[in-house]
Write a protein that holds these residues in place. Structure first.
Motif, PDB file in Angstrom:
ATOM      1  N   LEU A 106      64.934  54.720 110.062  1.00 19.21           N
ATOM      2  CA  LEU A 106      65.520  54.648 108.729  1.00 19.21           C
ATOM      3  C   LEU A 106      65.529  55.997 108.023  1.00 19.21           C
ATOM      4  N   ASP A 107      64.423  56.725 108.095  1.00 20.58           N
ATOM      5  CA  ASP A 107      64.357  58.021 107.414  1.00 20.58           C
ATOM      6  C   ASP A 107      65.381  58.997 107.978  1.00 20.58           C
ATOM      7  N   ALA A 108      65.545  59.007 109.288  1.00 17.04           N
ATOM      8  CA  ALA A 108      66.494  59.915 109.915  1.00 17.04           C
ATOM      9  C   ALA A 108      67.926  59.563 109.543  1.00 17.04           C
ATOM     10  N   VAL A 109      68.221  58.276 109.493  1.00 19.62           N
ATOM     11  CA  VAL A 109      69.557  57.831 109.084  1.00 19.62           C
ATOM     12  C   VAL A 109      69.816  58.222 107.637  1.00 19.62           C
ATOM     13  N   ALA A 110      68.848  57.962 106.774  1.00 15.29           N
ATOM     14  CA  ALA A 110      69.016  58.265 105.354  1.00 15.29           C
ATOM     15  C   ALA A 110      69.224  59.760 105.136  1.00 15.29           C
ATOM     16  N   HIS A 111      68.477  60.586 105.848  1.00 16.44           N
ATOM     17  CA  HIS A 111      68.638  62.030 105.684  1.00 16.44           C
ATOM     18  C   HIS A 111      70.015  62.488 106.140  1.00 16.44           C
ATOM     19  N   ALA A 112      70.482  61.963 107.271  1.00 23.25           N
ATOM     20  CA  ALA A 112      71.803  62.349 107.768  1.00 23.25           C
ATOM     21  C   ALA A 112      72.895  61.961 106.770  1.00 23.25           C
ATOM     22  N   ILE A 113      72.730  60.830 106.109  1.00 20.73           N
ATOM     23  CA  ILE A 113      73.711  60.394 105.108  1.00 20.73           C
ATOM     24  C   ILE A 113      73.628  61.285 103.871  1.00 20.73           C
ATOM     25  N   GLU A 114      72.435  61.550 103.389  1.00 20.13           N
ATOM     26  CA  GLU A 114      72.278  62.396 102.206  1.00 20.13           C
ATOM     27  C   GLU A 114      72.856  63.789 102.426  1.00 20.13           C
ATOM     28  N   ALA A 115      72.654  64.332 103.627  1.00 17.06           N
ATOM     29  CA  ALA A 115      73.021  65.723 103.896  1.00 17.06           C
ATOM     30  C   ALA A 115      74.483  65.904 104.280  1.00 17.06           C
ATOM     31  N   GLY A 117      75.132  69.382  98.417  1.00 20.20           N
ATOM     32  CA  GLY A 117      74.453  70.641  98.708  1.00 20.20           C
ATOM     33  C   GLY A 117      73.084  70.478  99.345  1.00 20.20           C
ATOM     34  N   ILE A 118      72.893  69.411 100.108  1.00 25.63           N
ATOM     35  CA  ILE A 118      71.615  69.163 100.785  1.00 25.63           C
ATOM     36  C   ILE A 118      71.704  69.691 102.213  1.00 25.63           C
ATOM     37  N   ALA A 119      70.819  70.598 102.575  1.00 24.45           N
ATOM     38  CA  ALA A 119      70.860  71.204 103.904  1.00 24.45           C
ATOM     39  C   ALA A 119      70.359  70.216 104.956  1.00 24.45           C
ATOM     40  N   PRO A 120      71.101  70.013 106.042  1.00 24.20           N
ATOM     41  CA  PRO A 120      70.643  69.107 107.111  1.00 24.20           C
ATOM     42  C   PRO A 120      69.463  69.718 107.862  1.00 24.20           C
ATOM     43  N   GLN A 121      68.430  68.927 108.068  1.00 26.51           N
ATOM     44  CA  GLN A 121      67.211  69.423 108.707  1.00 26.51           C
ATOM     45  C   GLN A 121      67.070  68.957 110.160  1.00 26.51           C
ATOM     46  N   LEU A 131      69.106  67.730 113.976  1.00 29.74           N
ATOM     47  CA  LEU A 131      70.337  67.906 114.730  1.00 29.74           C
ATOM     48  C   LEU A 131      71.290  66.745 114.467  1.00 29.74           C
ATOM     49  N   GLU A 132      70.746  65.541 114.343  1.00 29.57           N
ATOM     50  CA  GLU A 132      71.586  64.383 114.051  1.00 29.57           C
ATOM     51  C   GLU A 132      72.332  64.575 112.729  1.00 29.57           C
ATOM     52  N   ALA A 133      71.631  65.063 111.714  1.00 28.68           N
ATOM     53  CA  ALA A 133      72.259  65.285 110.410  1.00 28.68           C
ATOM     54  C   ALA A 133      73.318  66.377 110.488  1.00 28.68           C
ATOM     55  N   LYS A 134      73.047  67.410 111.266  1.00 32.56           N
ATOM     56  CA  LYS A 134      74.021  68.494 111.420  1.00 32.56           C
ATOM     57  C   LYS A 134      75.293  67.990 112.095  1.00 32.56           C
ATOM     58  N   ILE A 135      75.129  67.143 113.081  1.00 33.78           N
ATOM     59  CA  ILE A 135      76.292  66.599 113.797  1.00 33.78           C
ATOM     60  C   ILE A 135      77.114  65.702 112.889  1.00 33.78           C
ATOM     61  N   VAL A 136      76.460  64.845 112.124  1.00 36.05           N
ATOM     62  CA  VAL A 136      77.183  63.959 111.208  1.00 36.05           C
ATOM     63  C   VAL A 136      77.914  64.773 110.144  1.00 36.05           C
ATOM     64  N   GLN A 137      77.258  65.781 109.618  1.00 34.77           N
ATOM     65  CA  GLN A 137      77.898  66.627 108.609  1.00 34.77           C
ATOM     66  C   GLN A 137      79.141  67.309 109.183  1.00 34.77           C
ATOM     67  N   ASP A 138      79.011  67.893 110.373  1.00 30.59           N
ATOM     68  CA  ASP A 138      80.154  68.557 110.999  1.00 30.59           C
ATOM     69  C   ASP A 138      81.291  67.576 111.269  1.00 30.59           C
ATOM     70  N   ALA A 139      80.962  66.415 111.806  1.00 34.81           N
ATOM     71  CA  ALA A 139      81.991  65.426 112.140  1.00 34.81           C
ATOM     72  C   ALA A 139      82.729  64.968 110.888  1.00 34.81           C
ATOM     73  N   ASP A 140      82.011  64.767 109.797  1.00 32.54           N
ATOM     74  CA  ASP A 140      82.648  64.342 108.563  1.00 32.54           C
ATOM     75  C   ASP A 140      83.525  65.451 107.994  1.00 32.54           C
ATOM     76  N   ARG A 141      83.071  66.687 108.045  1.00 28.47           N
ATOM     77  CA  ARG A 141      83.854  67.791 107.490  1.00 28.47           C
ATOM     78  C   ARG A 141      85.113  68.067 108.299  1.00 28.47           C
ATOM     79  N   LEU A 142      85.080  67.761 109.577  1.00 27.20           N
ATOM     80  CA  LEU A 142      86.282  67.925 110.390  1.00 27.20           C
ATOM     81  C   LEU A 142      87.386  66.978 109.954  1.00 27.20           C
ATOM     82  N   GLU A 143      87.031  65.893 109.291  1.00 28.24           N
ATOM     83  CA  GLU A 143      88.032  64.963 108.758  1.00 28.24           C
ATOM     84  C   GLU A 143      88.872  65.603 107.655  1.00 28.24           C
TER      85      GLU A 143
END
Length: 233
Positions: free
Chosen positions: A97-106, A112-116, A118-130
């Motif tokens: 749950l914590d890892a999922v929540a962080h990936a969503i927040e970031a 402006g929340i920095a992803p901490q 790798l999962e969060a970084k991947i989700v952020q990149d995938a969303d921004r590519l949209e």
């Protein structure tokens, strides 16, 4: 449980609980973000369930771009996702749950929340590519139309002699945010894809510029040179 089964369950939940007329944040968006995330994560050692879940729920709360609380969307989405997973998916592994929540927040640009992770970084990149490429082009004008924003300033479309204002002109959003996205990407694969798709937007801008000058067949090379992503950036 297999990953495909989790995806099916999330899809079924969305169909019942997340009907929306927001074309930029609907179930198709969630699916595309997940598909892109899998491409980015192909050679990485990540927790796929965390990535899948964050991709499907990252915009479960998505306030309009002109809402004063817009920057809180991802935090609200993470909070709501925790509640959904606990109540409607009681067999979801609580330790994730914590890892999922962080990936969503970031994932959010405005938060402006920095992803901490790798999962969060991947989700952020995938969303921004949209926001880039053909889909990004369609989305920016769809959202701007819904908000009543003009396509561009006919007198100064590329803001040569005025401040950029993407609340007034959709085309300004290319300069204020979209063309800057490649430099915010967290992964090498994400950055490569972002540069490629940002150049597609530049091609559109160059074609638009030519047409505004009465040239329906040409491309404005000066716009290409001005806005194409520098390989040394």
């Amino acid at each position: 449980m297999e990953l495909a089964q989790w995806q099916q369950r999330f899809e079924a939940w969305m169909a019942q609980h997340h009907a929306t007329d927001d074309a930029a944040h609907d179930i198709s968006h969630f699916r595309r973000v997940w598909m892109t995330a899998q491409k980015i994560a192909a050679e990485e050692a990540v927790d796929p369930l965390v990535v899948l879940t964050a991709c499907y729920f990252h915009d479960i709360v998505s306030l309009p771009k002109n809402d004063p609380q817009r920057s809180q969307s991802s935090t609200l989405a993470a909070r709501k996702t925790r509640r959904i997973l606990r109540e409607d998916f009681p067999d979801f592994p609580s330790e994730r749950l914590d890892a999922v929540a962080h990936a969503i927040e970031a994932h959010s640009f405005s938060a402006g929340i920095a992803p901490q992770t790798l999962e969060a970084k991947i989700v952020q990149d995938a969303d921004r590519l949209e926001a880039l490429g053909a889909i990004g082009l369609a989305r920016v004008f769809a959202v701007s139309g819904a908000l009543g924003v003009a396509l561009f300033d006919a007198a100064d479309p590329f803001a040569d002699s005025r401040p950029l204002d993407d609340r007034a002109y959709a085309l300004d959003h290319f300069q204020t945010k979209l063309l800057r996205l490649p430099d915010t990407m967290q992964t090498a694969v994400g950055r490569e894809l972002a540069i490629h798709n940002a150049d597609y937007l530049v091609q559109f801008m160059a074609k638009l510029s030519a047409e505004l000058q009465g040239d329906c067949l040409g491309i404005d090379a000066s716009i290409q040179r001005r806005f194409r992503h520098s390989p040394n950036a």
